[in-house]
Design a protein around this motif. Structure first.
Motif, PDB file in Angstrom:
ATOM      1  N   PHE A 155      42.098  57.727  30.491  1.00 28.28           N
ATOM      2  CA  PHE A 155      43.026  57.693  29.356  1.00 28.28           C
ATOM      3  C   PHE A 155      44.320  56.988  29.773  1.00 28.28           C
ATOM      4  O   PHE A 155      44.838  56.137  29.054  1.00 28.28           O
ATOM      5  CB  PHE A 155      43.301  59.111  28.868  1.00 28.28           C
ATOM      6  CG  PHE A 155      44.285  59.205  27.740  1.00 28.28           C
ATOM      7  CD1 PHE A 155      44.003  58.652  26.498  1.00 28.28           C
ATOM      8  CD2 PHE A 155      45.490  59.865  27.910  1.00 28.28           C
ATOM      9  CE1 PHE A 155      44.902  58.751  25.443  1.00 28.28           C
ATOM     10  CE2 PHE A 155      46.392  59.974  26.865  1.00 28.28           C
ATOM     11  CZ  PHE A 155      46.109  59.415  25.629  1.00 28.28           C
ATOM     12  N   ALA A 156      44.831  57.317  30.945  1.00 30.98           N
ATOM     13  CA  ALA A 156      46.056  56.682  31.448  1.00 30.98           C
ATOM     14  C   ALA A 156      45.848  55.179  31.649  1.00 30.98           C
ATOM     15  O   ALA A 156      46.722  54.381  31.307  1.00 30.98           O
ATOM     16  CB  ALA A 156      46.498  57.345  32.749  1.00 30.98           C
ATOM     17  N   GLU A 157      44.691  54.780  32.178  1.00 33.12           N
ATOM     18  CA  GLU A 157      44.396  53.361  32.369  1.00 33.12           C
ATOM     19  C   GLU A 157      44.346  52.616  31.040  1.00 33.12           C
ATOM     20  O   GLU A 157      44.769  51.467  30.953  1.00 33.12           O
ATOM     21  CB  GLU A 157      43.055  53.186  33.080  1.00 33.12           C
ATOM     22  CG  GLU A 157      43.070  53.513  34.551  1.00 33.12           C
ATOM     23  CD  GLU A 157      41.673  53.407  35.161  1.00 33.12           C
ATOM     24  OE1 GLU A 157      40.799  52.729  34.572  1.00 33.12           O
ATOM     25  OE2 GLU A 157      41.465  54.012  36.221  1.00 33.12           O
ATOM     26  N   ALA A 158      43.818  53.265  30.009  1.00 33.99           N
ATOM     27  CA  ALA A 158      43.641  52.620  28.703  1.00 33.99           C
ATOM     28  C   ALA A 158      44.895  52.673  27.834  1.00 33.99           C
ATOM     29  O   ALA A 158      44.957  52.012  26.805  1.00 33.99           O
ATOM     30  CB  ALA A 158      42.477  53.275  27.959  1.00 33.99           C
ATOM     31  N   ARG A 159      45.901  53.435  28.224  1.00 33.44           N
ATOM     32  CA  ARG A 159      47.072  53.659  27.364  1.00 33.44           C
ATOM     33  C   ARG A 159      47.745  52.386  26.894  1.00 33.44           C
ATOM     34  O   ARG A 159      48.195  52.308  25.760  1.00 33.44           O
ATOM     35  CB  ARG A 159      48.121  54.530  28.073  1.00 33.44           C
ATOM     36  CG  ARG A 159      47.877  56.009  28.050  1.00 33.44           C
ATOM     37  CD  ARG A 159      47.949  56.614  26.672  1.00 33.44           C
ATOM     38  NE  ARG A 159      49.191  56.429  25.965  1.00 33.44           N
ATOM     39  CZ  ARG A 159      50.197  57.260  25.949  1.00 33.44           C
ATOM     40  NH1 ARG A 159      50.132  58.377  26.607  1.00 33.44           N
ATOM     41  NH2 ARG A 159      51.281  56.988  25.259  1.00 33.44           N
ATOM     42  N   GLY A 160      47.815  51.369  27.696  1.00 32.12           N
ATOM     43  CA  GLY A 160      48.480  50.141  27.292  1.00 32.12           C
ATOM     44  C   GLY A 160      47.770  49.396  26.170  1.00 32.12           C
ATOM     45  O   GLY A 160      48.385  48.661  25.418  1.00 32.12           O
ATOM     46  N   ARG A 161      46.476  49.645  26.034  1.00 30.87           N
ATOM     47  CA  ARG A 161      45.700  48.954  24.995  1.00 30.87           C
ATOM     48  C   ARG A 161      45.058  49.929  24.011  1.00 30.87           C
ATOM     49  O   ARG A 161      44.197  49.553  23.220  1.00 30.87           O
ATOM     50  CB  ARG A 161      44.637  48.059  25.640  1.00 30.87           C
ATOM     51  CG  ARG A 161      43.618  48.790  26.462  1.00 30.87           C
ATOM     52  CD  ARG A 161      42.661  47.817  27.159  1.00 30.87           C
ATOM     53  NE  ARG A 161      41.505  48.502  27.692  1.00 30.87           N
ATOM     54  CZ  ARG A 161      41.487  49.242  28.783  1.00 30.87           C
ATOM     55  NH1 ARG A 161      42.586  49.396  29.497  1.00 30.87           N
ATOM     56  NH2 ARG A 161      40.378  49.834  29.186  1.00 30.87           N
ATOM     57  N   SER A 162      45.474  51.179  24.056  1.00 31.94           N
ATOM     58  CA  SER A 162      44.866  52.183  23.187  1.00 31.94           C
ATOM     59  C   SER A 162      45.554  52.234  21.830  1.00 31.94           C
ATOM     60  O   SER A 162      46.682  51.796  21.666  1.00 31.94           O
ATOM     61  CB  SER A 162      44.910  53.563  23.852  1.00 31.94           C
ATOM     62  OG  SER A 162      46.237  53.981  24.032  1.00 31.94           O
ATOM     63  N   SER A 163      44.839  52.790  20.874  1.00 35.37           N
ATOM     64  CA  SER A 163      45.367  52.963  19.519  1.00 35.37           C
ATOM     65  C   SER A 163      45.764  54.422  19.320  1.00 35.37           C
ATOM     66  O   SER A 163      44.992  55.318  19.621  1.00 35.37           O
ATOM     67  CB  SER A 163      44.301  52.594  18.487  1.00 35.37           C
ATOM     68  OG  SER A 163      43.922  51.253  18.619  1.00 35.37           O
ATOM     69  N   ARG A 164      46.960  54.613  18.796  1.00 33.02           N
ATOM     70  CA  ARG A 164      47.441  55.957  18.489  1.00 33.02           C
ATOM     71  C   ARG A 164      47.413  56.125  16.975  1.00 33.02           C
ATOM     72  O   ARG A 164      47.953  55.295  16.245  1.00 33.02           O
ATOM     73  CB  ARG A 164      48.866  56.125  19.011  1.00 33.02           C
ATOM     74  CG  ARG A 164      49.513  57.420  18.576  1.00 33.02           C
ATOM     75  CD  ARG A 164      50.846  57.545  19.253  1.00 33.02           C
ATOM     76  NE  ARG A 164      51.831  58.135  18.349  1.00 33.02           N
ATOM     77  CZ  ARG A 164      52.977  58.629  18.769  1.00 33.02           C
ATOM     78  NH1 ARG A 164      53.318  58.569  20.035  1.00 33.02           N
ATOM     79  NH2 ARG A 164      53.810  59.137  17.900  1.00 33.02           N
ATOM     80  N   VAL A 165      46.779  57.184  16.527  1.00 28.88           N
ATOM     81  CA  VAL A 165      46.703  57.493  15.102  1.00 28.88           C
ATOM     82  C   VAL A 165      47.505  58.774  14.878  1.00 28.88           C
ATOM     83  O   VAL A 165      47.121  59.846  15.361  1.00 28.88           O
ATOM     84  CB  VAL A 165      45.234  57.675  14.641  1.00 28.88           C
ATOM     85  CG1 VAL A 165      45.178  58.073  13.184  1.00 28.88           C
ATOM     86  CG2 VAL A 165      44.446  56.399  14.889  1.00 28.88           C
ATOM     87  N   ASN A 166      48.639  58.654  14.181  1.00 29.78           N
ATOM     88  CA  ASN A 166      49.480  59.819  13.887  1.00 29.78           C
ATOM     89  C   ASN A 166      48.846  60.632  12.769  1.00 29.78           C
ATOM     90  O   ASN A 166      48.471  60.090  11.743  1.00 29.78           O
ATOM     91  CB  ASN A 166      50.888  59.396  13.477  1.00 29.78           C
ATOM     92  CG  ASN A 166      51.650  58.814  14.634  1.00 29.78           C
ATOM     93  OD1 ASN A 166      51.427  59.160  15.790  1.00 29.78           O
ATOM     94  ND2 ASN A 166      52.560  57.915  14.341  1.00 29.78           N
TER      95      ASN A 166
END
Length: 139
Positions: free
Chosen positions: A125-136
């Protein structure tokens, strides 16, 4: 909210995929198992902020970051009836427990992943954080 959420817990939640949000949807299509990967009590507001990762029986599409869940971990998480499943780590739902429309007071957990498996999940998850999508999910 009377219960504390801890990383590794698996709960039922109407997860909203990033692609659904991009198509204008505001509600998850169904209740699904999700993993609490981050649970932080806010210093300024006292609220519990959660990052939730979807668990799915569909193999990840090319270019997606997901981790297959081993049989023993599926059993620990209360997912023993699933033959195969993956936890998606390149997108997440962000919710605030005390403001959530989707988390019930005193909601039971389905189960919990082991500490060693959670370390793997959190690392990916930490590795992917820069390219991850956050859905509020709290608006």
């Amino acid at each position: 909210m009377s219960r504390e959420f801890r990383p590794g817990e698996v709960i039922s939640y109407p997860y909203l995929w990033a692609w659904q949000q991009q198509h204008g949807e505001t509600e998850g299509g169904k209740q699904r198992a999700v993993c609490v990967v981050v649970a932080i009590r806010g210093a300024s507001d006292g609220n519990t902020h959660l990052a939730l990762l979807a668990i799915t029986t569909q193999p990840p599409q090319a270019g997606r970051a997901a981790l297959e869940i081993p049989h023993i971990e599926r059993k620990r998480a209360g997912l023993g009836d699933l033959k195969q499943s993956w936890i998606t780590v390149d997108e997440y739902n962000y919710d605030i427990v005390e403001r959530s429309w989707y988390i019930e007071p005193n909601q039971d957990t389905l189960g919990r992943f082991s500490k060693s498996f959670m370390i793997k999940i959190a690392g990916l998850f930490a590795e992917a954080r820069g390219r991850s999508s956050r859905v509020n999910r709290f608006d």
